[in-house]
Motif scaffolding. Sequence first.
Motif, PDB file in Angstrom:
ATOM      1  N   GLY A 969       0.781  -1.219   0.000  1.00  0.00           N
ATOM      2  CA  GLY A 969       0.000   0.000   0.000  1.00  0.00           C
ATOM      3  C   GLY A 969       0.817   1.276   0.000  1.00  0.00           C
ATOM      4  O   GLY A 969       0.266   2.372   0.107  1.00  0.00           O
ATOM      5  N   HIS A 970       2.159   1.163  -0.118  1.00  0.00           N
ATOM      6  CA  HIS A 970       3.024   2.348  -0.057  1.00  0.00           C
ATOM      7  C   HIS A 970       3.775   2.581  -1.370  1.00  0.00           C
ATOM      8  O   HIS A 970       4.820   3.226  -1.378  1.00  0.00           O
ATOM      9  CB  HIS A 970       4.035   2.193   1.084  1.00  0.00           C
ATOM     10  N   VAL A 971       3.219   2.052  -2.468  1.00  0.00           N
ATOM     11  CA  VAL A 971       3.877   2.214  -3.766  1.00  0.00           C
ATOM     12  C   VAL A 971       3.946   3.688  -4.155  1.00  0.00           C
ATOM     13  O   VAL A 971       4.967   4.170  -4.669  1.00  0.00           O
ATOM     14  CB  VAL A 971       3.144   1.383  -4.840  1.00  0.00           C
ATOM     15  N   GLY A 972       2.858   4.409  -3.934  1.00  0.00           N
ATOM     16  CA  GLY A 972       2.859   5.834  -4.280  1.00  0.00           C
ATOM     17  C   GLY A 972       3.930   6.590  -3.513  1.00  0.00           C
ATOM     18  O   GLY A 972       4.593   7.490  -4.059  1.00  0.00           O
ATOM     19  N   GLU A 973       4.124   6.219  -2.260  1.00  0.00           N
ATOM     20  CA  GLU A 973       5.162   6.838  -1.442  1.00  0.00           C
ATOM     21  C   GLU A 973       6.547   6.563  -2.035  1.00  0.00           C
ATOM     22  O   GLU A 973       7.414   7.447  -2.054  1.00  0.00           O
ATOM     23  CB  GLU A 973       5.074   6.276  -0.029  1.00  0.00           C
ATOM     24  N   MET A 974       6.734   5.346  -2.555  1.00  0.00           N
ATOM     25  CA  MET A 974       8.016   4.993  -3.169  1.00  0.00           C
ATOM     26  C   MET A 974       8.291   5.877  -4.392  1.00  0.00           C
ATOM     27  O   MET A 974       9.389   6.423  -4.545  1.00  0.00           O
ATOM     28  CB  MET A 974       7.999   3.512  -3.593  1.00  0.00           C
ATOM     29  N   VAL A 975       7.315   6.020  -5.248  1.00  0.00           N
ATOM     30  CA  VAL A 975       7.501   6.817  -6.467  1.00  0.00           C
ATOM     31  C   VAL A 975       7.744   8.280  -6.107  1.00  0.00           C
ATOM     32  O   VAL A 975       8.617   8.939  -6.689  1.00  0.00           O
ATOM     33  CB  VAL A 975       6.274   6.659  -7.391  1.00  0.00           C
ATOM     34  N   ASP A 976       6.987   8.790  -5.134  1.00  0.00           N
ATOM     35  CA  ASP A 976       7.201  10.173  -4.706  1.00  0.00           C
ATOM     36  C   ASP A 976       8.607  10.372  -4.159  1.00  0.00           C
ATOM     37  O   ASP A 976       9.261  11.391  -4.430  1.00  0.00           O
ATOM     38  CB  ASP A 976       6.166  10.556  -3.637  1.00  0.00           C
ATOM     39  N   GLU A 977       9.071   9.401  -3.376  1.00  0.00           N
ATOM     40  CA  GLU A 977      10.409   9.498  -2.793  1.00  0.00           C
ATOM     41  C   GLU A 977      11.473   9.468  -3.890  1.00  0.00           C
ATOM     42  O   GLU A 977      12.479  10.190  -3.814  1.00  0.00           O
ATOM     43  CB  GLU A 977      10.629   8.351  -1.794  1.00  0.00           C
ATOM     44  N   TYR A 978      11.251   8.652  -4.931  1.00  0.00           N
ATOM     45  CA  TYR A 978      12.211   8.608  -6.032  1.00  0.00           C
ATOM     46  C   TYR A 978      12.256   9.962  -6.740  1.00  0.00           C
ATOM     47  O   TYR A 978      13.339  10.510  -7.028  1.00  0.00           O
ATOM     48  CB  TYR A 978      11.840   7.507  -7.025  1.00  0.00           C
ATOM     49  N   ARG A 979      11.093  10.517  -7.027  1.00  0.00           N
ATOM     50  CA  ARG A 979      11.053  11.827  -7.696  1.00  0.00           C
ATOM     51  C   ARG A 979      11.728  12.900  -6.838  1.00  0.00           C
ATOM     52  O   ARG A 979      12.453  13.762  -7.354  1.00  0.00           O
ATOM     53  CB  ARG A 979       9.598  12.220  -7.986  1.00  0.00           C
ATOM     54  N   ARG A 980      11.486  12.845  -5.524  1.00  0.00           N
ATOM     55  CA  ARG A 980      12.068  13.840  -4.632  1.00  0.00           C
ATOM     56  C   ARG A 980      13.589  13.732  -4.631  1.00  0.00           C
ATOM     57  O   ARG A 980      14.304  14.744  -4.740  1.00  0.00           O
ATOM     58  CB  ARG A 980      11.518  13.642  -3.222  1.00  0.00           C
ATOM     59  N   ALA A 981      14.114  12.521  -4.528  1.00  0.00           N
ATOM     60  CA  ALA A 981      15.565  12.314  -4.466  1.00  0.00           C
ATOM     61  C   ALA A 981      16.236  12.735  -5.774  1.00  0.00           C
ATOM     62  O   ALA A 981      17.293  13.381  -5.767  1.00  0.00           O
ATOM     63  CB  ALA A 981      15.873  10.858  -4.154  1.00  0.00           C
ATOM     64  N   THR A 982      15.626  12.378  -6.895  1.00  0.00           N
ATOM     65  CA  THR A 982      16.249  12.706  -8.186  1.00  0.00           C
ATOM     66  C   THR A 982      16.083  14.189  -8.527  1.00  0.00           C
ATOM     67  O   THR A 982      16.933  14.774  -9.216  1.00  0.00           O
ATOM     68  CB  THR A 982      15.652  11.831  -9.303  1.00  0.00           C
ATOM     69  N   ARG A 983      15.007  14.818  -8.050  1.00  0.00           N
ATOM     70  CA  ARG A 983      14.837  16.252  -8.272  1.00  0.00           C
ATOM     71  C   ARG A 983      15.937  17.023  -7.542  1.00  0.00           C
ATOM     72  O   ARG A 983      16.528  17.971  -8.097  1.00  0.00           O
ATOM     73  CB  ARG A 983      13.455  16.695  -7.799  1.00  0.00           C
ATOM     74  N   ARG A 984      16.226  16.612  -6.322  1.00  0.00           N
ATOM     75  CA  ARG A 984      17.302  17.264  -5.572  1.00  0.00           C
ATOM     76  C   ARG A 984      18.650  17.034  -6.269  1.00  0.00           C
ATOM     77  O   ARG A 984      19.493  17.936  -6.339  1.00  0.00           O
ATOM     78  CB  ARG A 984      17.349  16.722  -4.146  1.00  0.00           C
ATOM     79  N   ALA A 985      18.857  15.816  -6.765  1.00  0.00           N
ATOM     80  CA  ALA A 985      20.113  15.515  -7.454  1.00  0.00           C
ATOM     81  C   ALA A 985      20.238  16.346  -8.725  1.00  0.00           C
ATOM     82  O   ALA A 985      21.327  16.848  -9.054  1.00  0.00           O
ATOM     83  CB  ALA A 985      20.182  14.027  -7.785  1.00  0.00           C
ATOM     84  N   ARG A 986      19.143  16.520  -9.445  1.00  0.00           N
ATOM     85  CA  ARG A 986      19.190  17.299 -10.683  1.00  0.00           C
ATOM     86  C   ARG A 986      19.581  18.750 -10.396  1.00  0.00           C
ATOM     87  O   ARG A 986      20.330  19.378 -11.173  1.00  0.00           O
ATOM     88  CB  ARG A 986      17.834  17.250 -11.393  1.00  0.00           C
ATOM     89  N   ALA A 987      19.118  19.266  -9.280  1.00  0.00           N
ATOM     90  CA  ALA A 987      19.476  20.636  -8.928  1.00  0.00           C
ATOM     91  C   ALA A 987      20.983  20.758  -8.704  1.00  0.00           C
ATOM     92  O   ALA A 987      21.612  21.746  -9.121  1.00  0.00           O
ATOM     93  CB  ALA A 987      18.717  21.066  -7.670  1.00  0.00           C
ATOM     94  N   VAL A 988      21.571  19.748  -8.082  1.00  0.00           N
ATOM     95  CA  VAL A 988      23.024  19.748  -7.884  1.00  0.00           C
ATOM     96  C   VAL A 988      23.740  19.625  -9.224  1.00  0.00           C
ATOM     97  O   VAL A 988      24.745  20.300  -9.481  1.00  0.00           O
ATOM     98  CB  VAL A 988      23.434  18.608  -6.933  1.00  0.00           C
ATOM     99  N   VAL A 989      23.225  18.784 -10.104  1.00  0.00           N
ATOM    100  CA  VAL A 989      23.832  18.585 -11.431  1.00  0.00           C
ATOM    101  C   VAL A 989      23.785  19.881 -12.227  1.00  0.00           C
ATOM    102  O   VAL A 989      24.769  20.260 -12.906  1.00  0.00           O
ATOM    103  CB  VAL A 989      23.127  17.438 -12.176  1.00  0.00           C
TER     104      VAL A 989
END
Length: 996
Positions: A969-989
């Motif tokens: 029941g936490h799949v949506g949380e997983m996808v949101d967490e992935y987007r959040r982590a990669t969005r932060r990484a993209r800002a550093v890039v």
Amino acid sequence: MTSVPGRRSSTFTRLLRHGFTHPAAAERLLDLPEMAPVRTDSVLLDALGATADPDLALRGLVRLVEAQQPDERQVLLDTLLSAKPLRDRLLGVLGASEALGDHLARHPHDWQALVMYEASDLHPGVDDFERGLAEATDPVSLRVAYRRCLLSIAARDVCGTTDVAQTAAELADLATATLRAALAIARTDAPEDAAACRLAVIAMGKCGGHELNYVSDVDVIFVGEQASESVDESTAVKAATRLASHLMRICSETTVEGAIWPVDANLRPEGRNGPLVRTLSSHLAYYQRWAKTWEFQALLKARPVAGDPDLGAEYVEAVSPLVWQAAERENFVPDVQKMRRRVVDNIPVAHIDRELKLGPGGLRDVEFAVQLLQLVHGRSDPTLRSGSTLEALRALAAGGYVGRADAAQLGEAYRFLRSMEHRIQLYRLRRTHLVPEGEEDLRRLGRSLGLRADPVAELDKEWRRHGSVVRRLHEKLFYRPLLDAVAQLAPGETRLSTQAARQRLEALGYADPAAALRHLEALSSGVSRKAAIQRTLLPVLLGWFADSADPDAGLLGFRQVSDALGKTPWYLRLLRDEGAAAENLARVLSAGRLAPDLLLRAPEAVALLGDPEGLKPRGRDHLEQEVLAAVGRADGAEAAVASARAVRRRELFRTAAADLIGSYGTEENPAEQDPGALVDRVGNAVTDLNAATIAGALRAVVRERWGDELPTRFAVIGMGRFGGHELSYGSDADVLFVHEPRDGDDEHEAAQAAATVVAEMRRLLQLPSSDPPLLIDADLRPEGRNGPLVRTLASYAAYYRRWSLVWESQALLRAEPMAGDAELGARFIELVDPLRYPADGLGEEVREIRRLKARMETERLPRGADPTLHTKLGRGGLSDVEWTVQLLQMRHGCSEPGLRTTRTRSALAAARDAGLLSPEDAEILDEAWVLATRVRNGVMLVRGRAGDTFPSEAKELAAVGRYLGYGQGHVGEMVDEYRRATRRARAVVERLFYGA
């Protein structure tokens, strides 16, 4: 007869030969006038020499003879010389027990109890012992009669007429008869109390289990009720308490005849602080509300032995369901395990090495292991509900709960240790469990057990051997992970009845309960041992499968593996007995397609799941050695590479299984929950495995075509994720091939040989088979697909000097030798180091690298792909992080040695340490890179094929989520967490790579 001073008489020599340790003293005893009829009889010396302690036996015999009247003395000696059975029994007892020798000296007529055994007397029961005690009317006469009965038990024991289990049962039956006689005396002394109450005596512990020692507390519980409605409860309980107290005194108090044994009522509710006698309802109220786990374990052996038989039966019938529900208590298994550890911790340090009962490898280890298995599995299997340790062990083996070989070894060790305990106690009839230290005591003990060549040394060897067996099997059975899982099942879940199973399957979330039921029926039906073990395993496995995204797939996989290994004797034993094998298999089978597919191609690899070391990756040297050995044994190149690929398949399964199991995390190894550690372990393991496989293919081709040596030096250089030790399960191996003719080699022939090797290696590694292919990709070579597959070192040097582009220098950041000629590989690295770590850093090339990256983002991202979820080319994904790190390596690698690594995470850490980026930026990039890599690994594990984005199918997406640690029941949380982590990484890039 006298011995000549300075010379040994013939009798002295014969006595030595017959095992006497004090032959001079024995001669003096034989010289006594009373012994004249037997002093020269060789039969008597032979019989004395056969005893545990000939000196002790002779001393006891002399005392017995001296205690007889003259006419009786002759009868005794004549019978002794003419009747071998009596001679063996009497002397056997006298040689093993000083205490019984004392009894015979005080009661010289009791030897006649040993004159004859009728067939019915060989294994007497309670009724026989009651007849033997019938004339006892007071505590003193009861003790005498008790010792007389004990004499006959000991005689059967030391002569081998009964085995240790029968002896223990006879001792328990004698205790039962004694409790009844003592209660009869107490009632006679207090007829008013006897008339006012009903009193039942419940045997506990070893007496209750029909496995009593020679000298032991007899554990009991007393139950009292009104004799009639005219007597109030309080009066009845007080009367019963007086009777019980009197009974205890009769048995426990010391008189001129010594004591019988202590009666211990401390196992009653509230122990010493509780009332000695309770009513049945009071007992039940206590057990239902206040009892601790150990109290139910103790009740396992409860058995009515004396007093009111109907009340005793009511008590056992009432408490029995509570005993077999005890395993359902919270923390039941851990509580029992802690209790055993506490017992060991409380043994005095000076005694622990001599403690036969309580110490590690002692009797308690056997008893606790058996009782724990009984209480867990006996809820649903009444055949296990025996109070006897050995009977319960046999039932556990028959039911498949314990391996037959383990049960046989444990039973043998238990019998030996109990025999030691019996013989130690028999000597002086004292309650002890310590192995003696004196030489004479050890010698007597060893000889009493049939060890005659070197009794002391043999005894120590056998004791240590059996103790070691007990300790090993105790650890294996008592701490078996499956036990706690079985104990946590609800009562109806431990049996696979059709209706109960269907309801449970639906409750657990199985999508197709009907198909699941068919699997259960196929696995567990019948009366075979295999089916019995499956019936133990399956209720637990069903729960473990349910803790996944696809329980149905897990159960199907388990059936397939079980069918494939159905006739393999070790398979089900492994799951039942070895560590966390069953849970590990359940995790692996229900987590996706890749690992089960690998396992079903080689089901014997399931053995890896039961070995604590089995899931640890093996190093490249070890792998290469195994692969090359397999290649060397094969007949022909194709068979050789098939052998290498079989090793690779097994090792891929090892790595995948470890990855899946590690993703669940363990209390014992919390480090396994670190995502970065999991990613690194997979990348290193698959890289080492592919390198070893390529080395095997190279050896196979060279051996087939040229024998021992290729007519040129040849090396395989890893590139991309292969060179970076960052491979996933389905990754291609990016490589460059380099060769160099030796002095005297024909250059044309060398080039032809190198090209042939490359072509043949690629062909052999991709031949259709049940093993996963290993695709070799050489597209990163000079001129790409248009260039030759293999070049000389000089050709590479010329190309890179004249034509190399900046992207090629960047690609070489991952270059690392993987197979072939190590010295040639090292020279290739020396050649490319100036290209990848330029001395002047980067100038205009930075703009070109940025342009190439931007172009890749727009052109290579698949049409329709979500750029926020594509792990490789998407925003903040692998490519973003890797290009950022590689730019730092090319700019600063010449001046910062830590950056000269092919591994992304190592280079990122080195850049942070060198101050080239902040710790916060490094952490953000590392987190995104690890997460994207884990998603790719998870997709491969779940789907069985590679993918760069999250699956669209709901069940597969949920399985990836479970792999990443997200519950149902936490799949949506997983996808949101992935987007959040990669969005932060993209800002550093954007900041570090593009200079935004």
